[in-house]
Design a protein around this motif. Structure first.
Motif, mmCIF file in Angstrom:
data_model
loop_
_atom_site.group_PDB
_atom_site.id
_atom_site.type_symbol
_atom_site.label_atom_id
_atom_site.label_comp_id
_atom_site.label_asym_id
_atom_site.label_seq_id
_atom_site.Cartn_x
_atom_site.Cartn_y
_atom_site.Cartn_z
ATOM 1 N N LYS A 16 54.593 -8.628 -13.379
ATOM 2 C CA LYS A 16 54.589 -7.914 -14.751
ATOM 3 C C LYS A 16 54.418 -6.245 -14.434
ATOM 4 O O LYS A 16 54.567 -5.409 -15.462
ATOM 5 C CB LYS A 16 53.754 -9.210 -15.217
ATOM 6 N N ARG A 17 53.567 -6.179 -13.880
ATOM 7 C CA ARG A 17 52.575 -4.419 -13.395
ATOM 8 C C ARG A 17 54.992 -3.961 -13.117
ATOM 9 O O ARG A 17 55.162 -2.550 -13.865
ATOM 10 C CB ARG A 17 52.201 -4.904 -12.378
ATOM 11 N N THR A 18 55.546 -4.395 -12.164
ATOM 12 C CA THR A 18 56.338 -3.815 -12.043
ATOM 13 C C THR A 18 57.333 -3.716 -13.967
ATOM 14 O O THR A 18 57.782 -2.097 -14.219
ATOM 15 C CB THR A 18 57.448 -3.993 -11.352
ATOM 16 N N LEU A 19 57.207 -4.685 -14.786
ATOM 17 C CA LEU A 19 58.288 -4.495 -16.036
ATOM 18 C C LEU A 19 57.502 -3.406 -16.893
ATOM 19 O O LEU A 19 58.132 -3.053 -17.207
ATOM 20 C CB LEU A 19 58.382 -5.896 -16.232
ATOM 21 N N VAL A 20 55.855 -3.489 -16.121
ATOM 22 C CA VAL A 20 54.744 -3.106 -17.134
ATOM 23 C C VAL A 20 55.213 -1.376 -16.897
ATOM 24 O O VAL A 20 55.797 -0.335 -17.964
ATOM 25 C CB VAL A 20 53.231 -2.429 -17.136
ATOM 26 N N ASN A 21 55.126 -1.318 -16.113
ATOM 27 C CA ASN A 21 55.612 0.377 -15.457
ATOM 28 C C ASN A 21 57.150 1.004 -15.990
ATOM 29 O O ASN A 21 57.355 1.613 -16.357
ATOM 30 C CB ASN A 21 55.636 0.779 -13.945
ATOM 31 N N VAL A 22 58.601 -0.295 -15.600
ATOM 32 C CA VAL A 22 59.723 0.260 -15.643
ATOM 33 C C VAL A 22 60.201 0.115 -18.064
ATOM 34 O O VAL A 22 60.450 1.849 -18.434
ATOM 35 C CB VAL A 22 60.151 -0.798 -15.519
ATOM 36 N N SER A 23 58.971 -0.896 -18.613
ATOM 37 C CA SER A 23 59.211 -0.683 -19.545
ATOM 38 C C SER A 23 58.284 0.407 -20.224
ATOM 39 O O SER A 23 58.837 0.877 -21.698
ATOM 40 C CB SER A 23 58.052 -2.020 -20.779
ATOM 41 N N THR A 24 56.943 0.932 -20.013
ATOM 42 C CA THR A 24 56.496 2.533 -20.672
ATOM 43 C C THR A 24 57.297 3.326 -20.714
ATOM 44 O O THR A 24 56.715 4.516 -21.094
ATOM 45 C CB THR A 24 55.619 2.264 -20.008
ATOM 46 N N PHE A 184 42.087 5.666 -13.289
ATOM 47 C CA PHE A 184 43.169 5.766 -12.681
ATOM 48 C C PHE A 184 43.545 4.988 -11.902
ATOM 49 O O PHE A 184 44.741 4.270 -11.881
ATOM 50 C CB PHE A 184 43.015 6.562 -11.814
ATOM 51 N N GLY A 185 42.711 4.615 -10.931
ATOM 52 C CA GLY A 185 43.058 2.989 -9.805
ATOM 53 C C GLY A 185 43.020 1.737 -11.145
ATOM 54 O O GLY A 185 44.346 1.068 -11.021
ATOM 55 N N SER A 186 42.207 1.943 -12.521
ATOM 56 C CA SER A 186 42.672 0.748 -12.969
ATOM 57 C C SER A 186 44.351 0.689 -13.834
ATOM 58 O O SER A 186 44.601 0.007 -13.584
ATOM 59 C CB SER A 186 41.931 0.067 -14.018
ATOM 60 N N LEU A 187 44.696 1.959 -13.789
ATOM 61 C CA LEU A 187 45.714 2.431 -14.449
ATOM 62 C C LEU A 187 47.042 1.742 -13.783
ATOM 63 O O LEU A 187 47.703 1.224 -14.297
ATOM 64 C CB LEU A 187 46.116 3.682 -15.351
ATOM 65 N N GLN A 188 47.114 1.919 -12.416
ATOM 66 C CA GLN A 188 47.364 1.816 -11.085
ATOM 67 C C GLN A 188 47.873 0.910 -11.215
ATOM 68 O O GLN A 188 49.082 0.501 -10.654
ATOM 69 C CB GLN A 188 47.128 3.275 -10.071
ATOM 70 N N ARG A 189 46.667 -0.398 -11.108
ATOM 71 C CA ARG A 189 47.108 -1.116 -10.469
ATOM 72 C C ARG A 189 48.153 -2.320 -11.739
ATOM 73 O O ARG A 189 48.728 -3.196 -11.670
ATOM 74 C CB ARG A 189 45.364 -2.347 -10.765
ATOM 75 N N SER A 190 47.336 -1.442 -13.180
ATOM 76 C CA SER A 190 48.157 -2.014 -14.334
ATOM 77 C C SER A 190 50.073 -1.682 -14.114
ATOM 78 O O SER A 190 50.273 -3.388 -15.300
ATOM 79 C CB SER A 190 47.558 -2.149 -15.281
ATOM 80 N N GLY A 191 50.002 -1.070 -13.774
ATOM 81 C CA GLY A 191 51.276 -0.397 -13.614
ATOM 82 C C GLY A 191 51.903 0.921 -14.827
ATOM 83 O O GLY A 191 52.993 1.010 -15.172
ATOM 84 N N TYR A 192 51.095 0.473 -15.745
ATOM 85 C CA TYR A 192 51.361 1.581 -17.120
ATOM 86 C C TYR A 192 51.583 2.919 -16.469
ATOM 87 O O TYR A 192 51.069 3.618 -15.144
ATOM 88 C CB TYR A 192 50.149 1.493 -17.587
ATOM 89 N N SER A 193 52.624 3.641 -17.061
ATOM 90 C CA SER A 193 52.810 4.482 -17.303
ATOM 91 C C SER A 193 51.779 6.534 -17.361
ATOM 92 O O SER A 193 51.286 6.057 -17.894
ATOM 93 C CB SER A 193 53.928 5.084 -18.261
ATOM 94 N N MET A 194 51.715 6.285 -16.351
ATOM 95 C CA MET A 194 50.826 7.806 -16.341
ATOM 96 C C MET A 194 50.981 9.016 -17.039
ATOM 97 O O MET A 194 49.837 9.378 -17.398
ATOM 98 C CB MET A 194 50.514 7.894 -14.413
#
Length: 283
Positions: A16-24, A184-194
């Motif tokens: 899910k985190r990977t998909l969040v990163n790719v989609s955002t 930043f740690g929480s955002l990284q764990r979520s996978g959200y686009s920085m």
């Protein structure tokens, strides 16, 4: 929705985190303006938590007009004022048991709902709006005796430069002292686009003239000389206990009270918090 990002503590691999990163990242590339609008809503919209504590007899509700909209206030007792500041996706209702204790000790307990929290106006919540709201509340107080903060509310408290805070004792409950590291740690764990997050952060910086990188509650606590007591659970999942321990070791004015089994929220009403308040007022 943002609560799922900011309170995400898992470091395990997640599809899910990977998909969040790719989609955002894709969304921001294809439709940057729309992606930033969606991100602002997702990242800056707190959960309006439902009240869990019954309102005590004598509680007076009020309203305060501020640059961040109408804030709802809650006052109990009489005497010098102790101000209480809740955290992200919280509300003043969480403080009612402590407010009763404060009132019983001969003080006025004054709490309020942050912008976009509880019964206050507002859609988005963030440190700059928290600080502006806090400044307005403090402006309305003539006899400020001390301040209690919980979680992200402690970050806003330490960021606030109001002159009435300079000589006030502080009671910090489960404080977020390393705000940027936590964020930043929480955002990284979520996978959200920085990159997308940074775009939203830049908009806030321009709107409030408040650089994100300037937020440093730990450093600002170290610069204070008035007594500060931290009450923190050793197994807190959201605000690292070891940071509070380090603050107590490095800062002469800071005293740490460790709890066990109270977590990040229940600690607000534990016996150690009541005792810490009594010790601060007597000292």
């Amino acid at each position: 929705m943002s609560e799922k990002i900011y309170f995400n503590t898992s470091n395990k691999f997640s599809l899910k985190r990977t998909l969040v990163n790719v989609s955002t990242r894709l969304h921001h590339t294809v439709a940057p303006k729309h992606a930033e609008k969606v991100a602002r809503k997702l990242l800056l919209t707190p959960v309006r938590s439902k009240p869990k504590n019954s309102e005590p007899s004598g509680l007076v509700k009020g309203e305060l007009q501020t640059s961040e909209g109408r804030l709802t206030t809650y006052r109990l007792g009489s005497g010098p004022v102790w101000l209480l500041i809740h955290g992200w996706s919280g509300s003043a209702n969480q403080f009612l048991p402590l407010m009763e204790h404060i009132a019983e000790q001969g003080f006025t307990a004054l709490a309020y709902d942050h912008p976009a929290h509880g019964s206050s106006e507002g859609v988005y919540g963030h440190i700059p709006s928290f600080v502006r709201g806090l400044e307005s509340v403090i402006d309305s107080i003539d006899d400020l005796a001390g301040v209690v903060g919980h979680s992200m509310g402690t970050a806003a408290l330490l960021e606030c430069r109001h002159q009435k805070l300079h000589d006030c004792p502080l009671l910090l409950i489960a404080p977020v002292l390393e705000y940027l590291e936590n964020l930043f740690g929480s955002l990284q764990r979520s996978g959200y686009s920085m990159k997308l997050f940074n775009a939203v952060a830049q908009q806030l910086e321009q709107q409030y003239h408040y650089p994100l990188q300037s937020i440093d509650p730990y450093r600002k606590l170290a610069a204070r000389h008035c007594p500060t007591t931290i009450v923190h659970d050793q197994l807190d999942k959201f605000a690292p206990f070891d940071v509070s321990q380090r603050a107590a070791d490095e800062m002469p004015a800071v005293n740490l009270v460790a709890t066990q089994g109270q977590g990040h929220g229940r600690v607000m009403t534990c016996a150690q918090v009541m005792q810490a308040f009594d010790a601060l007022t007597k000292s």
